[in-house]
Design a protein around this motif. Structure first.
Motif, PDB file in Angstrom:
ATOM      1  N   ILE A  82      10.058   5.723  -5.196  1.00 52.39           N
ATOM      2  CA  ILE A  82       9.796   4.411  -5.635  1.00 52.39           C
ATOM      3  C   ILE A  82       9.231   4.301  -6.787  1.00 52.39           C
ATOM      4  O   ILE A  82       8.564   4.966  -7.434  1.00 52.39           O
ATOM      5  CB  ILE A  82       8.863   4.049  -4.296  1.00 52.39           C
ATOM      6  CG1 ILE A  82       9.318   4.382  -2.918  1.00 52.39           C
ATOM      7  CG2 ILE A  82       8.598   2.708  -4.483  1.00 52.39           C
ATOM      8  CD1 ILE A  82       8.323   3.962  -1.693  1.00 52.39           C
ATOM      9  N   TYR A 140       6.958   1.369  -8.608  1.00 46.05           N
ATOM     10  CA  TYR A 140       5.843   0.288  -8.215  1.00 46.05           C
ATOM     11  C   TYR A 140       5.604  -0.625  -9.526  1.00 46.05           C
ATOM     12  O   TYR A 140       5.649  -0.025 -10.649  1.00 46.05           O
ATOM     13  CB  TYR A 140       4.638   0.775  -7.533  1.00 46.05           C
ATOM     14  CG  TYR A 140       4.701   1.276  -6.227  1.00 46.05           C
ATOM     15  CD1 TYR A 140       5.071   2.521  -5.983  1.00 46.05           C
ATOM     16  CD2 TYR A 140       4.572   0.474  -5.038  1.00 46.05           C
ATOM     17  CE1 TYR A 140       5.218   3.132  -4.394  1.00 46.05           C
ATOM     18  CE2 TYR A 140       4.690   0.875  -3.859  1.00 46.05           C
ATOM     19  CZ  TYR A 140       4.907   2.242  -3.580  1.00 46.05           C
ATOM     20  OH  TYR A 140       5.008   2.843  -2.488  1.00 46.05           O
ATOM     21  N   GLN A 176       2.296  -2.672 -10.997  1.00 42.92           N
ATOM     22  CA  GLN A 176       0.936  -3.018 -10.631  1.00 42.92           C
ATOM     23  C   GLN A 176       0.386  -3.924 -11.686  1.00 42.92           C
ATOM     24  O   GLN A 176       0.279  -3.758 -12.895  1.00 42.92           O
ATOM     25  CB  GLN A 176       0.068  -1.574 -10.471  1.00 42.92           C
ATOM     26  CG  GLN A 176      -1.464  -2.139 -10.073  1.00 42.92           C
ATOM     27  CD  GLN A 176      -2.307  -0.701  -9.996  1.00 42.92           C
ATOM     28  OE1 GLN A 176      -1.962   0.168 -10.714  1.00 42.92           O
ATOM     29  NE2 GLN A 176      -3.351  -0.977  -9.074  1.00 42.92           N
ATOM     30  N   PRO A 230      -0.479  -1.632  -6.225  1.00 46.76           N
ATOM     31  CA  PRO A 230       0.761  -1.682  -6.704  1.00 46.76           C
ATOM     32  C   PRO A 230       1.742  -2.423  -5.536  1.00 46.76           C
ATOM     33  O   PRO A 230       1.506  -2.648  -4.290  1.00 46.76           O
ATOM     34  CB  PRO A 230       0.949  -0.158  -6.409  1.00 46.76           C
ATOM     35  CG  PRO A 230      -0.359   0.419  -6.611  1.00 46.76           C
ATOM     36  CD  PRO A 230      -1.209  -0.464  -5.674  1.00 46.76           C
ATOM     37  N   PHE A 247       5.655  -2.962  -4.316  1.00 43.58           N
ATOM     38  CA  PHE A 247       6.983  -2.194  -4.237  1.00 43.58           C
ATOM     39  C   PHE A 247       8.266  -2.891  -5.329  1.00 43.58           C
ATOM     40  O   PHE A 247       8.167  -4.184  -4.966  1.00 43.58           O
ATOM     41  CB  PHE A 247       7.608  -1.768  -2.946  1.00 43.58           C
ATOM     42  CG  PHE A 247       8.876  -1.649  -2.591  1.00 43.58           C
ATOM     43  CD1 PHE A 247       9.861  -2.537  -2.585  1.00 43.58           C
ATOM     44  CD2 PHE A 247       9.107  -0.274  -2.498  1.00 43.58           C
ATOM     45  CE1 PHE A 247      11.328  -2.174  -2.236  1.00 43.58           C
ATOM     46  CE2 PHE A 247      10.462   0.172  -2.500  1.00 43.58           C
ATOM     47  CZ  PHE A 247      11.521  -0.877  -2.128  1.00 43.58           C
ATOM     48  N   PHE A 271       4.711   2.367 -12.178  1.00 42.53           N
ATOM     49  CA  PHE A 271       4.531   3.906 -11.769  1.00 42.53           C
ATOM     50  C   PHE A 271       5.768   4.317 -10.887  1.00 42.53           C
ATOM     51  O   PHE A 271       6.193   3.365 -10.169  1.00 42.53           O
ATOM     52  CB  PHE A 271       3.539   3.842 -10.541  1.00 42.53           C
ATOM     53  CG  PHE A 271       1.899   3.498 -11.325  1.00 42.53           C
ATOM     54  CD1 PHE A 271       1.474   2.478 -11.202  1.00 42.53           C
ATOM     55  CD2 PHE A 271       1.323   4.655 -12.015  1.00 42.53           C
ATOM     56  CE1 PHE A 271      -0.007   2.048 -11.814  1.00 42.53           C
ATOM     57  CE2 PHE A 271       0.095   4.382 -12.423  1.00 42.53           C
ATOM     58  CZ  PHE A 271      -0.611   3.080 -12.397  1.00 42.53           C
ATOM     59  N   PHE A 289       2.947  10.354  -1.008  1.00 42.72           N
ATOM     60  CA  PHE A 289       3.549  10.097  -2.385  1.00 42.72           C
ATOM     61  C   PHE A 289       2.581  10.589  -3.353  1.00 42.72           C
ATOM     62  O   PHE A 289       1.488  10.335  -3.395  1.00 42.72           O
ATOM     63  CB  PHE A 289       3.994   8.411  -2.315  1.00 42.72           C
ATOM     64  CG  PHE A 289       5.061   8.313  -1.575  1.00 42.72           C
ATOM     65  CD1 PHE A 289       5.222   7.740  -0.284  1.00 42.72           C
ATOM     66  CD2 PHE A 289       6.371   7.943  -2.171  1.00 42.72           C
ATOM     67  CE1 PHE A 289       6.117   7.366   0.252  1.00 42.72           C
ATOM     68  CE2 PHE A 289       7.296   7.402  -1.717  1.00 42.72           C
ATOM     69  CZ  PHE A 289       7.358   7.052  -0.352  1.00 42.72           C
ATOM     70  N   TYR A 290       3.324  11.220  -4.546  1.00 48.29           N
ATOM     71  CA  TYR A 290       2.489  11.354  -5.696  1.00 48.29           C
ATOM     72  C   TYR A 290       2.985  10.612  -6.752  1.00 48.29           C
ATOM     73  O   TYR A 290       4.233  10.422  -6.823  1.00 48.29           O
ATOM     74  CB  TYR A 290       2.836  12.836  -6.000  1.00 48.29           C
ATOM     75  CG  TYR A 290       1.996  13.854  -4.951  1.00 48.29           C
ATOM     76  CD1 TYR A 290       2.933  14.177  -3.855  1.00 48.29           C
ATOM     77  CD2 TYR A 290       0.912  14.003  -4.900  1.00 48.29           C
ATOM     78  CE1 TYR A 290       2.491  14.939  -2.850  1.00 48.29           C
ATOM     79  CE2 TYR A 290       0.220  14.684  -3.864  1.00 48.29           C
ATOM     80  CZ  TYR A 290       0.931  15.126  -2.676  1.00 48.29           C
ATOM     81  OH  TYR A 290       0.344  15.910  -1.726  1.00 48.29           O
ATOM     82  N   PHE A 291       2.071  10.005  -7.590  1.00 50.89           N
ATOM     83  CA  PHE A 291       2.321   9.167  -8.895  1.00 50.89           C
ATOM     84  C   PHE A 291       2.578   9.613 -10.139  1.00 50.89           C
ATOM     85  O   PHE A 291       1.545  10.708 -10.275  1.00 50.89           O
ATOM     86  CB  PHE A 291       1.202   8.063  -8.505  1.00 50.89           C
ATOM     87  CG  PHE A 291       1.550   7.028  -7.604  1.00 50.89           C
ATOM     88  CD1 PHE A 291       1.439   7.376  -5.996  1.00 50.89           C
ATOM     89  CD2 PHE A 291       2.047   5.545  -7.775  1.00 50.89           C
ATOM     90  CE1 PHE A 291       1.673   6.354  -5.070  1.00 50.89           C
ATOM     91  CE2 PHE A 291       2.177   4.988  -6.621  1.00 50.89           C
ATOM     92  CZ  PHE A 291       2.062   5.274  -5.348  1.00 50.89           C
ATOM     93  N   GLY A 292       3.181   9.229 -10.896  1.00 53.11           N
ATOM     94  CA  GLY A 292       3.277   9.520 -12.245  1.00 53.11           C
ATOM     95  C   GLY A 292       2.204   8.689 -13.030  1.00 53.11           C
ATOM     96  O   GLY A 292       1.163   7.836 -12.344  1.00 53.11           O
ATOM     97  N   THR A 293       1.776   8.937 -14.263  1.00 52.23           N
ATOM     98  CA  THR A 293       0.960   8.657 -14.973  1.00 52.23           C
ATOM     99  C   THR A 293       0.920   6.964 -15.257  1.00 52.23           C
ATOM    100  O   THR A 293      -0.206   6.405 -15.571  1.00 52.23           O
ATOM    101  CB  THR A 293       0.788   9.375 -16.259  1.00 52.23           C
ATOM    102  OG1 THR A 293       1.959   9.162 -17.101  1.00 52.23           O
ATOM    103  CG2 THR A 293       0.424  10.625 -16.270  1.00 52.23           C
ATOM    104  N   GLY A 294       2.034   6.462 -15.156  1.00 51.86           N
ATOM    105  CA  GLY A 294       2.133   4.937 -15.390  1.00 51.86           C
ATOM    106  C   GLY A 294       2.695   4.595 -16.741  1.00 51.86           C
ATOM    107  O   GLY A 294       2.201   5.454 -17.858  1.00 51.86           O
TER     108      GLY A 294
END
Lengths: 115, 111
Positions: free
Chosen positions: B34, B36, B38, B44, B46, B89, B99-104
């Protein structure tokens, strides 16, 4: 999509106290999650709030520090216990209908400052 | 958790140009992703998702590309507008629905 609200939206707390954050979803959902987001950082998953059973915590997070309740399919709480300034962060609740490959939606977050 | 990272932490684009935000993920077993958006002071939001059995998916002004061979994900925003300024993200879905998020990536649109 699910609409998610959180209370409080922000708070300033004293060291050593505890704060309980509420998360309300406008529809029944199977999965609810709690995340922490440090200022300017990404989201870190704290735990999965399981309805009817104990929450499942990610590495680095423990129940004594972050107790979670999930009394029904629309509501969950996260408590930040015995707070220190390092707990200052944004705490986010998310929810999804469940099953793999299902979108998760987020609440607006609770901004916590610990003095 | 899994490692999901972004190549570019900041991106500035001129209004009307196209934006491309990249993301690398580490878990080859991940099967759902996904993007997101923010905005400051908000949770965040979608934008678009993609399953691992697809390599491209289009939405309104956004396209997500998935390259499973090199474990790379990208978000393309067409005709970028000032309202697109935000942090983006990517999130990787693993077993158990976490869900695991990237650094952005912080996107700034210059009028």
């Amino acid at each position: 999509s699910a609409v998610i609200s959180q209370k409080p939206s922000r708070d300033i707390c004293q060291r050593g106290t505890s704060l309980t954050i509420q998360c309300q979803v406008d529809s029944q959902v199977t999965m609810m999650f709690w995340y922490r987001q440090q200022p300017g950082q990404s989201l870190t998953l704290i735990a999965t709030a399981n309805q009817g059973s104990e929450a499942t915590y990610e590495s680095g997070f423990v129940i004594d520090k972050f107790p979670i309740s999930r009394p029904n399919l629309t509501f969950s709480t996260l408590t930040v216990s015995n707070m220190s300034p390092e707990d200052s962060s944004i705490y986010l609740c998310s929810a999804g209908p469940g099953g793999t490959e299902e979108t998760q939606y987020f609440g607006p977050g609770t901004r916590l400052l610990v003095l | 958790g899994e490692s999901v990272g972004l190549h570019l932490p900041t991106l500035s684009v001129q209004e009307g140009d196209n934006s491309i935000i990249n993301c690398a993920y580490s878990n080859s077993a991940s099967d759902y992703f996904i993007w997101y958006k923010q905005e400051s002071g908000k949770g965040p939001q979608f934008i678009i998702d993609i399953r691992s059995n697809m390599d491209k998916r289009q939405g309104q002004r956004v396209t997500v590309l998935l390259n499973k061979t090199v474990k790379h994900l990208s978000l393309q925003i067409a005709a970028t507008q000032p309202g697109d300024s935000a942090v983006y993200f990517c999130a990787e879905n693993t077993v158990g629905n976490q869900f695991y998020f990237g650094t952005g990536t912080s996107l700034t649109v210059i009028p």
